[in-house]
Design an enzyme around this catalytic site. Structure first.
Site, PDB file in Angstrom:
ATOM      1  N   GLN A 100       1.536  -1.106   0.147  1.00  0.00           N
ATOM      2  CA  GLN A 100      -0.258   0.292   0.314  1.00  0.00           C
ATOM      3  C   GLN A 100       0.799   1.253   0.066  1.00  0.00           C
ATOM      4  O   GLN A 100       1.800   1.061   0.516  1.00  0.00           O
ATOM      5  CB  GLN A 100      -0.887  -0.176   1.203  1.00  0.00           C
ATOM      6  N   CYS A 106      -6.824   0.355   1.797  1.00  0.00           N
ATOM      7  CA  CYS A 106      -6.616  -1.086   2.333  1.00  0.00           C
ATOM      8  C   CYS A 106      -7.923  -2.128   2.002  1.00  0.00           C
ATOM      9  O   CYS A 106      -7.813  -3.246   1.561  1.00  0.00           O
ATOM     10  CB  CYS A 106      -6.381  -0.560   3.408  1.00  0.00           C
ATOM     11  N   HIS A 261      -8.553  -1.191   9.876  1.00  0.00           N
ATOM     12  CA  HIS A 261      -8.301  -1.417   9.086  1.00  0.00           C
ATOM     13  C   HIS A 261      -8.871  -3.280   8.339  1.00  0.00           C
ATOM     14  O   HIS A 261      -9.595  -4.464   8.804  1.00  0.00           O
ATOM     15  CB  HIS A 261      -6.702  -1.552   9.353  1.00  0.00           C
ATOM     16  N   ASN A 285      -2.582  -8.673   5.728  1.00  0.00           N
ATOM     17  CA  ASN A 285      -2.725  -7.848   5.939  1.00  0.00           C
ATOM     18  C   ASN A 285      -1.980  -7.273   4.798  1.00  0.00           C
ATOM     19  O   ASN A 285      -1.352  -7.333   4.086  1.00  0.00           O
ATOM     20  CB  ASN A 285      -2.170  -6.719   7.253  1.00  0.00           C
ATOM     21  N   TRP A 287      -0.551  -4.293   3.924  1.00  0.00           N
ATOM     22  CA  TRP A 287       0.523  -3.128   3.877  1.00  0.00           C
ATOM     23  C   TRP A 287       1.440  -4.235   3.514  1.00  0.00           C
ATOM     24  O   TRP A 287       2.425  -4.082   3.460  1.00  0.00           O
ATOM     25  CB  TRP A 287       0.633  -2.793   4.944  1.00  0.00           C
ATOM     26  N   ASP A 575     -39.874  20.977 -25.999  1.00  0.00           N
ATOM     27  CA  ASP A 575     -38.906  21.536 -24.491  1.00  0.00           C
ATOM     28  C   ASP A 575     -38.552  22.945 -25.452  1.00  0.00           C
ATOM     29  O   ASP A 575     -37.553  23.260 -26.260  1.00  0.00           O
ATOM     30  CB  ASP A 575     -37.550  20.682 -24.607  1.00  0.00           C
ATOM     31  N   THR A 581     -36.787  20.789 -19.481  1.00  0.00           N
ATOM     32  CA  THR A 581     -37.446  20.669 -18.708  1.00  0.00           C
ATOM     33  C   THR A 581     -39.355  21.363 -19.013  1.00  0.00           C
ATOM     34  O   THR A 581     -38.939  21.875 -19.749  1.00  0.00           O
ATOM     35  CB  THR A 581     -37.323  21.210 -16.968  1.00  0.00           C
ATOM     36  N   GLU A 586     -45.584  24.937 -21.206  1.00  0.00           N
ATOM     37  CA  GLU A 586     -45.807  23.239 -22.315  1.00  0.00           C
ATOM     38  C   GLU A 586     -46.815  22.391 -22.467  1.00  0.00           C
ATOM     39  O   GLU A 586     -47.178  21.423 -22.914  1.00  0.00           O
ATOM     40  CB  GLU A 586     -44.066  23.314 -22.346  1.00  0.00           C
TER      41      GLU A 586
END
Length: 690
Positions: A100, A106, A261, A285, A287, A575, A581, A586
């Protein structure tokens, strides 16, 4: 020319700006960059790929705290500038062999570690036919991730951030010439928005992104006594397993675990000691160092309780980040366990039998389909999306006659391009038993009926999963946010032996009075629309769909259901100010047209089939007061008709609105009645957005 010299020249050479644009503009115009096309173009042009969509500068790093961790003179270099003989991937290396870097990801590495036990899955995420060899190398690589219901191919160039000493600042490998891990992290950062967006996460997210599987999260403090059996079945069925420790003030605890972790579970083992059986789990781990120091750790005296053969088989004494611990210690010191199933039979004893899956895409929209949770928001809960689930007898076994295992997964997706820009909403899902057709359930139903099992816990995770044992029958699933008016897209997945799943129609996202339903009156409907537009002055396509469906269904006593695509087409035609919209003016124009079209449609539908054939279409257009050449009309039947060349009322509406718009536009723009002149952008606006 030697290959390294060729690479060095290509790295240092600055192509002309016009040349670069010509090569790469084609790729960026595509919805998704095509790896093979880009690779071939670069090889043909004898240049190295530079990804303008994820540039080698601070924009790809991010804008948050990660910037404070970066070395002062950050540089971006390609692997050939960092090692004489770079290698993309080497299957002979020991496990992951990744370390890492400065990013707190991690969770990403812990999930990635799980892939190394399943080479077939890893080779899908990391295509193996990529190389730094001259004939195949153009500075471009690609990786595949499961992203909100589909597999996407993410392309990156191989420029990586390094410090002044030429060391990678993010993920690196124990083997200094190995670069697949660093490039995979870059591709994942691009998918998530930036490197900064990899800071902090749940291992469950990455597990799903790597596999498309379904997660089951177990709170270890509340774990079932059958936890060992669950782990055994998970291991047997090739599940990927991750876990996370409790949060804490101290980063590395005295017992060797890292607080808050993510770890990978790499194995389980039941061993026989002198005092009886012991249940062990093996963890790693990400790491690549810092290990557990308690019982069954590398230097623990517990190993002397095993037979010499078993000790030799299991015991490893090296600071590589991998260690054993007892199941009881695991439950005490870890917060949760995440099991990612490729097939969701984990909670069932019937392993190896076929499961089917269904998925539905949906959206919570403020004021329309975002009703909140049941207990606190009974008045709006019914507005949430509703999905009918029919559970069928799956495999003919006696057990399936009475109950079937059903796994339901709900995944939320924000519209932000950056993973960490918008926090996850608190989400949950309900399942109700009911008897009826596919019409949406009214508010009264949820007052009179309770959901199956207890009310769900709403959590701010990306995915929520619940498993049920349901007798064959009909159910309704309600995905919900904790609070009303919260907006997000979502993906609903259901897994079982045999079922059907579809969205329930006829959703009145508005409450209609009995007077409106029983009787048509111009003034009543006008008041109704006016009140709606007072709440929403401008409506988008989703709101238009809801408004049309409730109004039209009740007015015409019809099962007609305007699709979202049809409403987008209608909105684009009407539109006039290009806002995406519709205003009430309309919409009034649309409503008048709908009533007129419907009257003509019914009149010309002589056989009362609910569709118009070619001759009937000609007659309907003539009745409305417009006409087209025969060859144009024939093409329109092909465009808007079904396989039998019949046009439904919904298609007729889209067709007629477009015809009238184009004719009006021509009349307004022509000077002599024969032709018009438009600039290119005007032509594109009129033809594409209409």
């Amino acid at each position: 020319m030697p290959f390294l010299d060729w690479v060095a020249r290509r790295v240092k050479k600055q192509p002309r700006l016009l040349y670069r644009r010509r090569i790469f503009q084609k790729s960026t115009s595509l919805r998704q960059q095509d790896y093979q096309t880009l690779l071939e173009e670069c090889l043909k042009k004898n240049c190295l790929f530079e990804d303008e969509n994820f540039p080698a500068d601070i924009r790809s790093i991010g804008t948050g705290p990660l910037l404070q961790k970066l070395p002062q003179n950050l540089q971006w270099k390609r692997p050939h500038e960092l090692h004489k003989t770079p290698v993309f991937y080497d299957a002979s290396t020991k496990r992951l062999a990744l370390c890492q870097g400065l990013i707190g990801d991690c969770w990403f590495l812990a999930a990635l570690e799980g892939l190394t036990f399943h080479q077939d899955i890893l080779s899908q995420v990391v295509p193996q036919n990529q190389s730094f060899e001259r004939k195949k190398y153009a500075g471009i690589f690609h990786f595949k991730f499961w992203h909100f219901g589909k597999w996407v191919d993410v392309v990156v160039d191989d420029r990586l951030p390094v410090n002044e000493a030429g060391q990678l600042v993010f993920v690196s490998s124990v083997y200094k010439n190995l670069f697949w891990g660093a490039l995979l992290e870059k591709a994942y950062a691009k998918l998530c928005g930036s490197y900064e967006d990899l800071q902090v996460g749940q291992v469950s997210e990455a597990l799903v992104d790597f596999t498309g599987g379904v997660n089951i999260t177990i709170k270890l403090a509340e774990a079932s006594p059958e936890l060992w059996d669950i782990l055994t079945r998970a291991t047997y069925s090739r599940s990927l397993i991750g876990c996370q420790t409790h949060l804490g003030k101290t980063r590395v605890l005295e017992n060797g675990l890292v607080a808050g972790h993510a770890y990978t579970m790499t194995g389980i083992r039941k061993v026989t000691c002198k005092h009886g059986p012991e249940y062990l789990v093996r963890l790693r781990n990400p790491w690549g160092k810092v290990e557990w120091k308690g019982d069954w750790s590398d230097r623990s005296g517990k190993w002397e309780l095993l037979s010499p053969k078993e000790k030799i088989l299991l015991h490893r004494n090296g600071d590589d980040g991998e260690f054993w611990m007892s199941l009881q210690d695991f439950k005490t010191h870890f917060d949760n366990l995440i099991i990612c199933k490729l097939t969701p039979d984990l909670m069932s004893q019937e392993d190896g039998k076929k499961w089917m899956s269904s998925l539905q895409f949906g959206r919570w929209v403020k004021g329309i389909t975002a009703g909140g949770r049941l207990r606190a928001h009974k008045g709006t809960f019914w507005m949430n999306p509703q999905y009918q689930l029919k559970v069928l007898q799956g495999n003919g076994s006696k057990r399936s006659l009475y109950s079937c295992s059903v796994l339901v997964s709900l995944i939320q997706k924000h519209n932000s391009k950056h993973r960490n820009r918008m926090p996850h909403l608190h989400i949950g899902l309900y399942v109700f038993k009911y008897h009826g057709d596919n019409k949406r359930l009214p508010p009264e139903f949820f007052v009179q009926n309770s959901p199956l099992s207890s009310s769900p816990v709403f959590v701010n995770d990306r995915e929520v999963t619940r498993d049920f044992r349901l007798p064959p029958g009909v159910y309704v699933i309600i995905p919900a946010t904790s609070e009303p008016h919260q907006e997000s897209e979502f993906l609903l997945r259901v897994f079982s032996r045999k079922h059907s799943l579809h969205e329930m129609g006829g959703n009145p996202s508005l409450v209609l009075s009995k007077e409106i339903v029983d009787k048509y009156d111009d003034k009543i409907w006008e008041d109704f629309f006016t009140k709606y537009f007072e709440q929403y002055p401008e409506i988008n396509a989703v709101q238009l769909q809801r408004l049309l469906n409730v109004a039209w269904t009740n007015l015409q006593n019809s099962r007609l259901w305007f699709s979202l695509d049809a409403c987008r087409s209608i909105l684009a035609v009407l539109d006039f100010n290009a806002t995406g919209t519709l205003s009430i003016q309309e919409f009034r124009s649309l409503w008048r047209s709908l009533l007129h079209y419907q009257k003509v449609f019914q009149k010309k539908d002589t056989h009362k089939t609910g569709t118009l054939g070619l001759e009937e279409l000609h007659a309907a257009m003539k009745e409305i007061g417009t006409s087209l050449r025969d060859e144009v009309c024939n093409l329109m039947v092909l465009r808007y008709g079904d396989p039998n060349l019949k046009i439904s009322f919904q298609s007729f509406v889209c067709f007629m609105l477009r015809v009238e718009f184009i004719k009006e536009a021509f009349c307004n723009l022509t000077k002599d009645g024969k032709g018009i002149y438009l600039q290119e952008y005007e032509w594109m606006m009129m033809t594409l957005y209409s």
